[in-house]
Design a protein around this motif. Structure first.
Motif, PDB file in Angstrom:
ATOM      1  N   MET A  48       1.045  -1.142   0.104  1.00 42.12           N
ATOM      2  CA  MET A  48      -0.107  -0.301  -0.306  1.00 42.12           C
ATOM      3  C   MET A  48       0.729   1.404   0.198  1.00 42.12           C
ATOM      4  SD  MET A  48      -1.445   0.286   3.825  1.00 42.12           S
ATOM      5  CE  MET A  48      -2.178   1.959   3.615  1.00 42.12           C
ATOM      6  N   GLU A  49       0.460   2.264  -0.550  1.00 40.29           N
ATOM      7  CA  GLU A  49       0.904   3.548  -0.408  1.00 40.29           C
ATOM      8  C   GLU A  49       0.232   4.553   0.721  1.00 40.29           C
ATOM      9  OE1 GLU A  49       1.929   6.027  -3.984  1.00 40.29           O
ATOM     10  OE2 GLU A  49       1.096   4.439  -5.005  1.00 40.29           O
ATOM     11  N   VAL A  50       1.117   5.251   1.346  1.00 40.03           N
ATOM     12  CA  VAL A  50       0.504   6.282   2.019  1.00 40.03           C
ATOM     13  C   VAL A  50       0.890   7.789   1.545  1.00 40.03           C
ATOM     14  CG1 VAL A  50       0.289   4.971   4.419  1.00 40.03           C
ATOM     15  CG2 VAL A  50       2.452   6.105   3.774  1.00 40.03           C
ATOM     16  N   GLY A  51       0.131   8.661   1.949  1.00 38.72           N
ATOM     17  CA  GLY A  51       0.233  10.057   1.586  1.00 38.72           C
ATOM     18  C   GLY A  51      -0.707  10.337   0.525  1.00 38.72           C
ATOM     19  N   THR A  52      -0.706  11.359  -0.252  1.00 33.40           N
ATOM     20  CA  THR A  52       0.748  12.094  -0.435  1.00 33.40           C
ATOM     21  C   THR A  52       0.971  12.988   0.731  1.00 33.40           C
ATOM     22  OG1 THR A  52       0.278  12.433  -2.580  1.00 33.40           O
ATOM     23  CG2 THR A  52       1.859  13.997  -1.902  1.00 33.40           C
ATOM     24  N   VAL A  53       2.175  12.872   1.277  1.00 38.22           N
ATOM     25  CA  VAL A  53       2.496  13.614   2.206  1.00 38.22           C
ATOM     26  C   VAL A  53       3.533  14.780   2.043  1.00 38.22           C
ATOM     27  CG1 VAL A  53       4.484  12.250   2.769  1.00 38.22           C
ATOM     28  CG2 VAL A  53       3.704  13.397   4.796  1.00 38.22           C
ATOM     29  N   THR A  54       3.286  15.825   2.447  1.00 36.10           N
ATOM     30  CA  THR A  54       4.434  17.073   2.399  1.00 36.10           C
ATOM     31  C   THR A  54       5.098  17.390   3.702  1.00 36.10           C
ATOM     32  OG1 THR A  54       2.508  18.712   3.133  1.00 36.10           O
ATOM     33  CG2 THR A  54       2.887  18.017   0.609  1.00 36.10           C
ATOM     34  N   PRO A  55       6.180  18.052   3.400  1.00 36.98           N
ATOM     35  CA  PRO A  55       7.224  18.187   4.482  1.00 36.98           C
ATOM     36  C   PRO A  55       6.272  19.048   5.701  1.00 36.98           C
ATOM     37  CG  PRO A  55       8.186  18.988   2.524  1.00 36.98           C
ATOM     38  CD  PRO A  55       6.840  18.739   2.214  1.00 36.98           C
ATOM     39  N   LYS A  56       5.665  20.211   5.588  1.00 35.41           N
ATOM     40  CA  LYS A  56       4.838  20.722   6.596  1.00 35.41           C
ATOM     41  C   LYS A  56       3.410  20.452   6.157  1.00 35.41           C
ATOM     42  CE  LYS A  56       7.393  24.815   6.901  1.00 35.41           C
ATOM     43  NZ  LYS A  56       8.245  24.975   5.756  1.00 35.41           N
ATOM     44  N   GLY A  57       2.494  20.135   7.369  1.00 32.50           N
ATOM     45  CA  GLY A  57       1.083  19.938   7.286  1.00 32.50           C
ATOM     46  C   GLY A  57       0.298  21.130   6.600  1.00 32.50           C
TER      47      GLY A  57
END
Length: 368
Positions: free
Chosen positions: A92-101
């Protein structure tokens, strides 16, 4: 009570809710349920898939029990990894995550198109940020299935500094992902798709690769595989360039494809909403892109096929076109988690029908 019947009972209730509220209910519910002793085992009993050697795939130095995984966007903050790892997925993939919320775009920003079996979203990379994800994944320990971390840039970061954001995500999340996915193809972050082309693509990928090397050295590990997720709205010429740049920069593979900005053939009233379209209308286009990429790279660059997979036939067509693994998202919303077991057994049937003894023999077989 069959696993698909259980979802049929729940679906009318979920579909009466606002789509984003239903999404949070599922993710938070799965996250909470997986912490209750005995529940992960129960999820596995109801929805898990049996290990079938003929469906196993070894790729990127990782072992996948079968080719079916979950695309990014459903578990943006890695809240329900344990629950998802028990319902028949092989990765599975988690995210999309960015450096800052960041909070993402204004609501409403997620729309169902039931007659088209589609979704339109303009979420805009809403997520808690890389530090929060790292904390969650650290608590979780080793995931039972390969886990990919899908990384992006913050909305306020100009494209000229985008590489810094992707580097920051790798720095913070290196220990927790089995592989990483560079998302440069969401239509919901202004100018993000421009990073798919020209020198910007090469420079960005070189920066991510460089950071991966640094983190591997720092942690005393091998560098983790990096894949690039591309949009379906590219011409053949653009695809040629991208395939070449992705290969030359030493990436491990491509995910084809993200959501589309096309609205061809839609019938539902929500068709006019801005955002990325996923689901059934994307089935054919994403398979065409896979076929082109496989041909352009002579089958040497692994492809994960994503876009409109609702049946075993859909998954199998993407594999014959050149995908080594496939990902599901929208179909799970419409059909529930019983879908994974259904595709799993359907793939075994199709392999036997076509005289293959292993799924890996079917990869790209449509070209031969």
């Amino acid at each position: 009570m069959s696993n698909s019947f259980m979802y049929k009972l729940a679906k009318p209730f979920l579909f009466k809710m606002d789509p984003e509220s239903a999404h949070h209910l599922i993710i938070d519910g799965m996250g909470a349920a997986a912490k209750v002793p005995g529940v992960p085992g129960l999820l596995s009993t109801i929805w898990g898939t049996k290990s079938s050697p003929e469906l196993a795939v070894d790729l990127f130095g990782l072992h996948f029990q079968h080719p079916i995984g979950l695309a990014a966007g459903l578990d943006k903050n890695a809240k329900a990894v344990t629950g998802f790892s028990k319902i028949g997925l092989s990765f599975m993939e988690v995210g999309t995550v960015t450096p800052k919320g960041q909070s993402g775009n204004e609501q409403p920003r997620l729309f169902r198109l039931p007659p088209d079996e589609a979704l339109i979203n303009r979420m805009g990379f809403n997520n808690d940020g890389a530090d929060a994800m790292a904390k969650r994944l650290a608590k979780l320990g080793k995931c039972k299935i390969p886990l990919a971390v899908n990384i992006g840039k913050n909305k306020v970061t100009p494209n000229e500094q985008a590489a810094d954001d992707y580097r920051a995500c790798v720095q913070k999340l290196f220990p927790y992902g089995d592989f990483f996915v560079v998302n440069i193809s969401s239509p919901n972050t202004p100018d993000l798709r421009a990073l798919q082309h020209g020198d910007e693509l090469r420079e960005l990928l070189n920066a991510v690769k460089d950071e991966m090397g640094k983190q591997a050295e720092r942690h005393g590990e091998m560098p983790k595989p990096i894949l690039v997720k591309i949009a379906p709205d590219n011409t053949e010429e653009q695809l040629e360039y991208m395939a070449e740049a992705i290969q030359l920069s030493g990436m491990s593979g491509i995910i084809a494809t993200n959501t589309t900005i096309s609205r061809d053939g839609l019938t539902h009233g929500n068709a006019g909403e801005t955002g990325g379209l996923s689901g059934r209308p994307l089935t054919q286009r994403s398979t065409e892109i896979i076929r082109s990429l496989y041909r352009m790279t002579k089958g040497k660059l692994p492809i994960i096929g994503s876009g409109g997979i609702f049946t075993a036939d859909d998954a199998y067509e993407k594999i014959l076109a050149g995908a080594s693994l496939v990902e599901v998202y929208t179909a799970m919303i419409y059909k529930g988690p019983g879908l994974f077991k259904e595709i799993h057994s359907g793939l075994i049937e199709r392999l036997r029908r076509d005289g293959f003894t292993r799924i890996t023999q079917a990869v790209g077989a449509g070209h031969r």
